[in-house]
Motif scaffolding. Structure first.
Motif, PDB file in Angstrom:
ATOM      1  N   GLN A 275      42.330  34.064  74.668  1.00  0.00           N
ATOM      2  CA  GLN A 275      42.990  34.624  73.483  1.00  0.00           C
ATOM      3  C   GLN A 275      44.353  35.216  73.839  1.00  0.00           C
ATOM      4  OE1 GLN A 275      40.125  37.381  71.846  1.00  0.00           O
ATOM      5  NE2 GLN A 275      38.968  35.753  70.843  1.00  0.00           N
ATOM      6  N   GLY A 276      44.796  34.996  75.061  1.00  0.00           N
ATOM      7  CA  GLY A 276      46.099  35.468  75.493  1.00  0.00           C
ATOM      8  C   GLY A 276      47.127  34.347  75.405  1.00  0.00           C
ATOM      9  N   LEU A 277      47.880  34.157  76.491  1.00  0.00           N
ATOM     10  CA  LEU A 277      48.914  33.126  76.499  1.00  0.00           C
ATOM     11  C   LEU A 277      48.355  31.732  76.771  1.00  0.00           C
ATOM     12  CD1 LEU A 277      51.814  34.899  78.448  1.00  0.00           C
ATOM     13  CD2 LEU A 277      51.770  34.327  76.017  1.00  0.00           C
ATOM     14  N   ALA A 278      47.152  31.634  77.308  1.00  0.00           N
ATOM     15  CA  ALA A 278      46.617  30.342  77.740  1.00  0.00           C
ATOM     16  C   ALA A 278      46.717  29.234  76.684  1.00  0.00           C
ATOM     17  CB  ALA A 278      45.173  30.503  78.209  1.00  0.00           C
ATOM     18  N   PRO A 279      46.342  29.492  75.416  1.00  0.00           N
ATOM     19  CA  PRO A 279      46.443  28.413  74.430  1.00  0.00           C
ATOM     20  C   PRO A 279      47.876  27.938  74.188  1.00  0.00           C
ATOM     21  CG  PRO A 279      45.019  30.178  73.631  1.00  0.00           C
ATOM     22  CD  PRO A 279      45.728  30.702  74.846  1.00  0.00           C
TER      23      PRO A 279
ATOM     24  N   LEU B  16      48.744  24.243  81.304  1.00  0.00           N
ATOM     25  CA  LEU B  16      47.815  25.294  81.701  1.00  0.00           C
ATOM     26  C   LEU B  16      47.124  24.982  83.023  1.00  0.00           C
ATOM     27  CD1 LEU B  16      46.360  27.943  81.132  1.00  0.00           C
ATOM     28  CD2 LEU B  16      44.711  26.672  79.728  1.00  0.00           C
ATOM     29  N   GLY B  17      46.776  23.723  83.265  1.00  0.00           N
ATOM     30  CA  GLY B  17      46.106  23.379  84.515  1.00  0.00           C
ATOM     31  C   GLY B  17      46.927  23.772  85.727  1.00  0.00           C
ATOM     32  N   GLN B  18      48.214  23.437  85.696  1.00  0.00           N
ATOM     33  CA  GLN B  18      49.108  23.785  86.801  1.00  0.00           C
ATOM     34  C   GLN B  18      49.232  25.291  86.960  1.00  0.00           C
ATOM     35  OE1 GLN B  18      52.544  21.681  85.220  1.00  0.00           O
ATOM     36  NE2 GLN B  18      52.614  20.459  87.087  1.00  0.00           N
ATOM     37  N   VAL B  19      49.491  25.964  85.840  1.00  0.00           N
ATOM     38  CA  VAL B  19      49.736  27.404  85.889  1.00  0.00           C
ATOM     39  C   VAL B  19      48.481  28.139  86.339  1.00  0.00           C
ATOM     40  CG1 VAL B  19      50.276  29.430  84.476  1.00  0.00           C
ATOM     41  CG2 VAL B  19      51.571  27.307  84.177  1.00  0.00           C
ATOM     42  N   ARG B  20      47.330  27.709  85.858  1.00  0.00           N
ATOM     43  CA  ARG B  20      46.068  28.348  86.236  1.00  0.00           C
ATOM     44  C   ARG B  20      45.843  28.240  87.734  1.00  0.00           C
ATOM     45  NH1 ARG B  20      40.515  27.097  86.711  1.00  0.00           N
ATOM     46  NH2 ARG B  20      39.142  28.770  85.899  1.00  0.00           N
ATOM     47  N   ARG B  21      46.046  27.050  88.289  1.00  0.00           N
ATOM     48  CA  ARG B  21      45.867  26.876  89.736  1.00  0.00           C
ATOM     49  C   ARG B  21      46.829  27.773  90.513  1.00  0.00           C
ATOM     50  NH1 ARG B  21      45.522  21.570  88.190  1.00  0.00           N
ATOM     51  NH2 ARG B  21      47.672  21.142  88.858  1.00  0.00           N
ATOM     52  N   HIS B  22      48.088  27.803  90.062  1.00  0.00           N
ATOM     53  CA  HIS B  22      49.087  28.626  90.746  1.00  0.00           C
ATOM     54  C   HIS B  22      48.710  30.107  90.717  1.00  0.00           C
ATOM     55  CE1 HIS B  22      52.793  30.691  91.704  1.00  0.00           C
ATOM     56  NE2 HIS B  22      52.789  31.237  90.511  1.00  0.00           N
ATOM     57  N   LEU B  23      48.304  30.614  89.550  1.00  0.00           N
ATOM     58  CA  LEU B  23      48.001  32.033  89.437  1.00  0.00           C
ATOM     59  C   LEU B  23      46.750  32.413  90.220  1.00  0.00           C
ATOM     60  CD1 LEU B  23      48.864  32.778  85.696  1.00  0.00           C
ATOM     61  CD2 LEU B  23      50.227  33.262  87.745  1.00  0.00           C
ATOM     62  N   LEU B  24      45.752  31.538  90.229  1.00  0.00           N
ATOM     63  CA  LEU B  24      44.558  31.823  91.022  1.00  0.00           C
ATOM     64  C   LEU B  24      44.890  31.829  92.514  1.00  0.00           C
ATOM     65  CD1 LEU B  24      41.773  29.796  89.148  1.00  0.00           C
ATOM     66  CD2 LEU B  24      42.203  32.263  89.096  1.00  0.00           C
ATOM     67  N   GLU B  25      45.733  30.891  92.942  1.00  0.00           N
ATOM     68  CA  GLU B  25      46.159  30.885  94.346  1.00  0.00           C
ATOM     69  C   GLU B  25      46.968  32.132  94.672  1.00  0.00           C
ATOM     70  OE1 GLU B  25      48.248  27.220  94.664  1.00  0.00           O
ATOM     71  OE2 GLU B  25      46.420  25.987  94.698  1.00  0.00           O
ATOM     72  N   ARG B  26      47.746  32.591  93.721  1.00  0.00           N
ATOM     73  CA  ARG B  26      48.545  33.803  93.915  1.00  0.00           C
ATOM     74  C   ARG B  26      47.651  35.015  94.136  1.00  0.00           C
ATOM     75  NH1 ARG B  26      53.220  35.525  89.573  1.00  0.00           N
ATOM     76  NH2 ARG B  26      53.156  37.792  89.824  1.00  0.00           N
ATOM     77  N   VAL B  27      46.590  35.141  93.327  1.00  0.00           N
ATOM     78  CA  VAL B  27      45.659  36.255  93.509  1.00  0.00           C
ATOM     79  C   VAL B  27      44.945  36.123  94.851  1.00  0.00           C
ATOM     80  CG1 VAL B  27      43.632  37.439  92.590  1.00  0.00           C
ATOM     81  CG2 VAL B  27      45.370  36.561  91.028  1.00  0.00           C
ATOM     82  N   GLU B  28      44.599  34.895  95.245  1.00  0.00           N
ATOM     83  CA  GLU B  28      43.960  34.683  96.544  1.00  0.00           C
ATOM     84  C   GLU B  28      44.871  35.129  97.685  1.00  0.00           C
ATOM     85  OE1 GLU B  28      43.084  30.543  96.431  1.00  0.00           O
ATOM     86  OE2 GLU B  28      41.074  30.820  95.600  1.00  0.00           O
TER      87      GLU B  28
END
Length: 295
Positions: A163-167, A172-184
């Motif tokens: 319900q945020g920016l994702a929709p 989204l696939g690219q950005v999601r992978r990047h952000l998860l890697e960033r948190v890692e």
């Protein structure tokens, strides 16, 4: 510049002494006892004795080993406490109105945020919570449900929440992978429990994957110089790339954990739309919850 309250937390003394803590940091950095000894002007035997609790390191040695292991300032204080010494790095609160040092930091950051308008920019802490943002960022978050904008607003959560920016994120696939890697990557640096909880939460959110027919650009185009975030908006698709700045040689725990993320137009069309439609230092905080700079 308005901010959301977030009290600082001091490191608790570790059980088991400083040795096991130093060993964990050395193993996390994938450094051998010999390599650490060489860089710290010591011996592998002495490092082994410290890690096994057979030798109590001096305050100077604790700080030297922590520096060579690139231990964050907050955790350097924890190492000192575990070794029986007082912390040497001050720990301010970003929001303390009576701290002249932090007042100077906030004023400097406000100038940076204002100077980047109308493009979005945010100040983040080590957990990616938004401490301050400019009017460009407020414009990007327009229309997000109020409950998601209540402090502490987390940049990773707001980006990936369904319900945020994702929709609105076309890739989204690219950005999601990047952000998860960033948190890692940040977990490897900080290793904090709040970051672990954040990763567990946001990694459970649904997101477009490479095989999703609705995903746009499974791989960046050949002309791309950095991964853009492509946002669908009422003004058309906007593409941003970002850069992150931190303070050099900080001596304060809170300052060492600050990061300023600037979002830059990735193409001429985005730059034109932002210039024509985004506010400049006149925006009221979205729902009163997003901290922004105001004239």
């Amino acid at each position: 510049m308005t901010t959301s309250p977030a009290p600082a937390t001091s490191p608790a003394p570790a059980t088991g002494g400083v040795g096991p803590l130093l060993r964990r940091w050395r193993e996390r950095r994938r450094v051998s006892q010999l390599d650490l000894a060489l860089t710290a002007d010591s011996s592998a035997r002495h490092i082994s004795y410290i890690e096994n609790g057979r030798s109590r390191p001096s305050q100077e040695m604790v700080l030297k080993l922590a520096e060579h292991l690139d231990v964050p300032l907050r955790e350097r204080n924890a190492l000192l406490l575990a070794a029986g010494y007082a912390p040497v790095f001050r720990e301010s609160s970003f929001h303390d109105p009576d701290d002249p040092g932090m007042a100077a930091v906030r004023a400097a950051l406000e100038g940076v945020l204002r100077g980047h308008e109308p493009c979005p920019a945010v100040v983040l802490d080590a957990g990616h919570d938004v401490l301050a943002a400019n009017s460009g960022m407020a414009a990007l978050l327009d229309g997000i449900p109020e409950r998601l904008l209540r402090p502490p607003l987390n940049l990773i959560r707001i980006a990936l929440h369904p319900q945020g920016l994702a929709p609105r994120i076309a890739n989204l696939g690219q950005v999601r992978r990047h952000l998860l890697e960033r948190v890692e990557r940040h977990l490897a640096i900080w290793g904090s429990e709040p970051l672990r909880r954040l990763y567990a939460e946001v990694s459970s959110y649904p997101g477009a994957e490479d095989g999703d027919p609705d995903a746009v650009e499974a791989h960046p185009s050949a002309a791309a110089v950095a991964l853009p975030v492509r946002l669908r908006t009422a003004h058309g698709e906007l593409a941003f790339i970002s850069t992150i700045a931190t303070f050099n040689t900080p001596l304060d725990v809170a300052v060492s954990e600050l990061a300023i993320e600037h979002f830059l137009p990735a193409d001429a069309a985005t730059a034109d739309i932002v210039r024509r439609t985004f506010p400049v230092t006149r925006a009221v905080p979205v729902t009163g919850a997003v901290p922004v700079t105001r004239a």
